[in-house]
Design a protein around this motif. Structure first.
Motif, PDB file in Angstrom:
ATOM      1  N   THR B  37       0.837  -1.206   0.000  1.00  0.00           N
ATOM      2  CA  THR B  37       0.000   0.000   0.000  1.00  0.00           C
ATOM      3  C   THR B  37       0.870   1.254   0.000  1.00  0.00           C
ATOM      4  OG1 THR B  37      -1.607  -1.260   1.269  1.00  0.00           O
ATOM      5  CG2 THR B  37      -1.985   1.105   1.089  1.00  0.00           C
ATOM      6  N   ASP B  38       1.976   1.219   0.748  1.00  0.00           N
ATOM      7  CA  ASP B  38       2.892   2.364   0.771  1.00  0.00           C
ATOM      8  C   ASP B  38       3.486   2.642  -0.616  1.00  0.00           C
ATOM      9  OD1 ASP B  38       2.456   2.823   3.420  1.00  0.00           O
ATOM     10  OD2 ASP B  38       4.353   1.987   4.135  1.00  0.00           O
TER      11      ASP B  38
ATOM     12  N   VAL C  37      -4.313  -0.471  10.381  1.00  0.00           N
ATOM     13  CA  VAL C  37      -5.767  -0.616  10.259  1.00  0.00           C
ATOM     14  C   VAL C  37      -6.136  -0.739   8.778  1.00  0.00           C
ATOM     15  CG1 VAL C  37      -7.994   0.517  10.618  1.00  0.00           C
ATOM     16  CG2 VAL C  37      -6.245   0.602  12.408  1.00  0.00           C
ATOM     17  N   ASP C  38      -5.524   0.091   7.960  1.00  0.00           N
ATOM     18  CA  ASP C  38      -5.785   0.059   6.523  1.00  0.00           C
ATOM     19  C   ASP C  38      -5.439  -1.318   5.948  1.00  0.00           C
ATOM     20  OD1 ASP C  38      -5.259   0.540   3.598  1.00  0.00           O
ATOM     21  OD2 ASP C  38      -5.850   2.573   4.160  1.00  0.00           O
ATOM     22  N   ILE C  40      -5.168  -4.240   7.514  1.00  0.00           N
ATOM     23  CA  ILE C  40      -6.050  -5.300   8.013  1.00  0.00           C
ATOM     24  C   ILE C  40      -7.388  -5.253   7.278  1.00  0.00           C
ATOM     25  CG2 ILE C  40      -7.433  -5.964  10.046  1.00  0.00           C
ATOM     26  CD1 ILE C  40      -4.908  -5.485  11.741  1.00  0.00           C
ATOM     27  N   ARG C  41      -7.888  -4.054   7.029  1.00  0.00           N
ATOM     28  CA  ARG C  41      -9.163  -3.937   6.290  1.00  0.00           C
ATOM     29  C   ARG C  41      -9.020  -4.546   4.891  1.00  0.00           C
ATOM     30  NH1 ARG C  41     -12.187  -4.161   2.459  1.00  0.00           N
ATOM     31  NH2 ARG C  41     -10.964  -2.622   1.361  1.00  0.00           N
ATOM     32  N   GLN C  42      -7.905  -4.274   4.233  1.00  0.00           N
ATOM     33  CA  GLN C  42      -7.703  -4.831   2.897  1.00  0.00           C
ATOM     34  C   GLN C  42      -7.654  -6.359   2.937  1.00  0.00           C
ATOM     35  OE1 GLN C  42      -4.696  -2.973   0.289  1.00  0.00           O
ATOM     36  NE2 GLN C  42      -4.378  -1.501   1.925  1.00  0.00           N
ATOM     37  N   ILE C  43      -6.927  -6.878   3.924  1.00  0.00           N
ATOM     38  CA  ILE C  43      -6.790  -8.336   4.030  1.00  0.00           C
ATOM     39  C   ILE C  43      -8.157  -8.987   4.279  1.00  0.00           C
ATOM     40  CG2 ILE C  43      -5.857 -10.177   5.501  1.00  0.00           C
ATOM     41  CD1 ILE C  43      -3.354  -8.275   5.873  1.00  0.00           C
ATOM     42  N   LEU C  44      -8.951  -8.371   5.160  1.00  0.00           N
ATOM     43  CA  LEU C  44     -10.283  -8.926   5.452  1.00  0.00           C
ATOM     44  C   LEU C  44     -11.167  -8.873   4.212  1.00  0.00           C
ATOM     45  CD1 LEU C  44     -10.871  -7.435   9.026  1.00  0.00           C
ATOM     46  CD2 LEU C  44     -10.233  -9.790   8.433  1.00  0.00           C
ATOM     47  N   GLY C  45     -10.943  -7.882   3.359  1.00  0.00           N
ATOM     48  CA  GLY C  45     -11.688  -7.781   2.113  1.00  0.00           C
ATOM     49  C   GLY C  45     -11.294  -8.877   1.137  1.00  0.00           C
ATOM     50  N   VAL C  46      -9.979  -9.014   0.922  1.00  0.00           N
ATOM     51  CA  VAL C  46      -9.475 -10.018  -0.018  1.00  0.00           C
ATOM     52  C   VAL C  46      -9.933 -11.410   0.407  1.00  0.00           C
ATOM     53  CG1 VAL C  46      -7.371 -11.140  -0.861  1.00  0.00           C
ATOM     54  CG2 VAL C  46      -7.484  -8.638  -0.731  1.00  0.00           C
ATOM     55  N   LYS C  47      -9.933 -11.663   1.714  1.00  0.00           N
ATOM     56  CA  LYS C  47     -10.310 -12.997   2.215  1.00  0.00           C
ATOM     57  C   LYS C  47     -11.817 -13.149   2.384  1.00  0.00           C
ATOM     58  CE  LYS C  47      -5.857 -13.945   4.040  1.00  0.00           C
ATOM     59  NZ  LYS C  47      -5.010 -14.547   5.067  1.00  0.00           N
ATOM     60  N   ARG C  75     -12.272   5.467  13.221  1.00  0.00           N
ATOM     61  CA  ARG C  75     -13.609   5.013  12.792  1.00  0.00           C
ATOM     62  C   ARG C  75     -13.505   3.628  12.167  1.00  0.00           C
ATOM     63  NH1 ARG C  75     -14.597  10.335   9.177  1.00  0.00           N
ATOM     64  NH2 ARG C  75     -14.518  11.860  10.851  1.00  0.00           N
ATOM     65  N   TRP C  76     -12.463   3.427  11.375  1.00  0.00           N
ATOM     66  CA  TRP C  76     -12.309   2.133  10.688  1.00  0.00           C
ATOM     67  C   TRP C  76     -12.165   0.986  11.683  1.00  0.00           C
ATOM     68  CZ3 TRP C  76      -9.405   1.407   5.489  1.00  0.00           C
ATOM     69  CH2 TRP C  76      -9.875   2.332   4.543  1.00  0.00           C
ATOM     70  N   ILE C  77     -11.281   1.124  12.668  1.00  0.00           N
ATOM     71  CA  ILE C  77     -11.049  -0.017  13.566  1.00  0.00           C
ATOM     72  C   ILE C  77     -12.315  -0.290  14.364  1.00  0.00           C
ATOM     73  CG2 ILE C  77     -10.004   1.297  15.485  1.00  0.00           C
ATOM     74  CD1 ILE C  77      -9.089  -2.291  14.323  1.00  0.00           C
ATOM     75  N   ARG C  78     -13.059   0.783  14.678  1.00  0.00           N
ATOM     76  CA  ARG C  78     -14.304   0.554  15.404  1.00  0.00           C
ATOM     77  C   ARG C  78     -15.312  -0.207  14.523  1.00  0.00           C
ATOM     78  NH1 ARG C  78     -17.920   4.436  19.073  1.00  0.00           N
ATOM     79  NH2 ARG C  78     -15.923   5.170  19.844  1.00  0.00           N
ATOM     80  N   SER C  79     -15.390   0.184  13.264  1.00  0.00           N
ATOM     81  CA  SER C  79     -16.300  -0.507  12.349  1.00  0.00           C
ATOM     82  C   SER C  79     -15.853  -1.953  12.122  1.00  0.00           C
ATOM     83  CB  SER C  79     -16.376   0.236  11.010  1.00  0.00           C
ATOM     84  OG  SER C  79     -17.102  -0.525  10.074  1.00  0.00           O
ATOM     85  N   ILE C  80     -14.540  -2.146  11.978  1.00  0.00           N
ATOM     86  CA  ILE C  80     -14.024  -3.510  11.765  1.00  0.00           C
ATOM     87  C   ILE C  80     -14.411  -4.390  12.960  1.00  0.00           C
ATOM     88  CG2 ILE C  80     -11.892  -4.896  11.679  1.00  0.00           C
ATOM     89  CD1 ILE C  80     -10.665  -2.538  10.023  1.00  0.00           C
TER      90      ILE C  80
END
Lengths: 92, 193, 102
Positions: B37-38, C37-38, C40-47, C75-80
């Motif tokens: 991402t970076d 956080v960014d 982890i969100r991507q990984i959870l999406g891909v999986k 906000r993201w980590i709270r939503s995750i």
């Protein structure tokens, strides 16, 4: 399929007043009249994806609005273009 | 107090610990994802813009299919949202916003900047766009039409700005160096000065 | 003309309370917290553990005062966390236990 140049009105509907939902049609264009710029493609309905429900594939359009008409302010000729799914559009 | 209202760093540590414990991800995978991402940065988009300024065929490809144009420059786009490219002309200037969240063409521009995610930017871009541009010192002549693109759904949008005057004969690299993040969102315009 | 109601709180186009706010145009560096956080969100999406749409829905469910107080990735980590709990990927008891020891 809506052809470029078709005049459309965005549904004046407020699902967020009725319970949990996820809407990608911004509040400021609802009930407003615009013109289809073009069909952008077909995508699963985010309103269902957000709840992990089976999501029907919907046509997505770029719709153009006169910017001053939306707000009663701004410069004549300026525009706002928004991505809107077909079920939100009705004939105008 | 709900459990998710824990202090954010602790919440991240707890979520991470559970994801690792359950084998959903690993520390290595997280580190690799951060590294990838970076790697996205406005320099990628700037290379595309400079190529479009010197190569009419590439410009046509970029306007028709931004993702293919990005891939042609070696930028990985697989599995990412479609990339739309908005062509500025002497009579038309584009400005991109996401009023609902902060959709941003990350593969070609990197992480969204702080201002793009702010409530002030998101509110003002669609209602007072010319006033908003003045925050960057950008003044559009009245005869130039401003088109604000609210990125509300599946596309991600970048602006292809006008090539600045006084750059005839410049190399692609020299042109790319003139193009900054804000120029590809539309809050500013590149200049050779 | 103002169009402030009805609307959901994250639906910010033209909202009058922000119209006079200056935009902080200078760059802000991301923190390690933000980047992770960014990622982890991507990984959870891909999986296919959770989608970006579910992330957004979770962000939109944050009470308005909190939404504007929290940073973007807070906000993201709270939503995750809420989404993983709701989907049963993690359980409240184990999250509480993990919070105790983190």
């Amino acid at each position: 399929m809506l052809a470029p140049g078709t005049k459309v009105r965005v549904r004046n509907d407020w699902p967020e007043t009725r319970g949990p939902c996820h809407i990608r049609t911004p509040h400021y264009v609802r009930g407003e009249t615009g013109v289809v710029v073009r069909h952008l493609g077909d995508f699963p309905n985010p309103e269902d994806l957000a709840f992990a429900r089976p999501a029907p594939i919907l046509a997505l359009y770029h719709v153009r609005f006169a910017q001053p008409a939306l707000w009663g302010e701004g410069m004549a000729g300026d525009e706002v273009v928004v991505e809107i799914f077909e079920p939100w559009l009705e004939a105008a | 107090m709900s459990v998710v209202e824990a202090e954010s760093e602790r919440l991240l540590a707890a979520v991470r610990a559970l994801l690792l414990e359950k084998g959903i991800t690993s520390r290595e995978e997280i580190a690799e994802r951060i590294r990838i991402t970076d790697g996205g940065s406005p320099a990628q988009g700037a290379r595309m813009v400079a190529r479009a300024w010197v190569d009419p065929q590439y410009r046509a490809l970029m306007l028709a299919d931004g993702a293919r144009a990005a891939e042609a420059m070696g930028i990985p786009m697989r599995g990412l949202p479609p990339l739309g490219v908005l062509e500025d002309t002497p009579a038309l200037h584009h400005l991109v916003v996401c009023t609902l969240c902060s959709c941003y063409p990350r593969a070609v521009l990197g992480y969204p900047p702080f201002w793009f995610k702010s409530a002030a930017y998101r509110a003002r871009a669609v209602r007072d766009p010319r006033g908003l541009l003045s925050e960057w010192g950008t003044v559009l002549p009245a005869e130039v039409k401003l088109r604000v693109v609210d990125s509300t759904a599946d596309y991600r949008w970048m602006v292809l700005p006008l090539r600045p005057a006084g750059t005839d004969g410049w190399s692609e690299d020299a042109l790319a160096a003139l193009v900054h993040e804000g120029d590809m969102v539309g809050v500013s315009v590149p200049s050779a000065g | 003309m103002d169009k402030d109601t009805p609307r959901a709180m994250h639906d910010l186009g033209g909202v009058s309370q922000f119209m006079c706010d200056a935009v902080e145009t200078e760059a802000h560096a991301l923190t390690d917290f933000d980047r992770e956080v960014d990622a982890i969100r991507q990984i959870l999406g891909v999986k296919q553990v959770m989608s970006v749409d579910e992330l957004r829905r979770g962000i939109e469910a944050i009470p308005e005062g909190e939404y504007h107080r929290l940073s973007y990735y807070q906000r993201w980590i709270r939503s995750i966390a809420s989404t993983l709990l709701r989907k049963g990927v993690i359980e409240e008891g184990e999250l509480l236990a993990a919070l105790e020891c983190c």
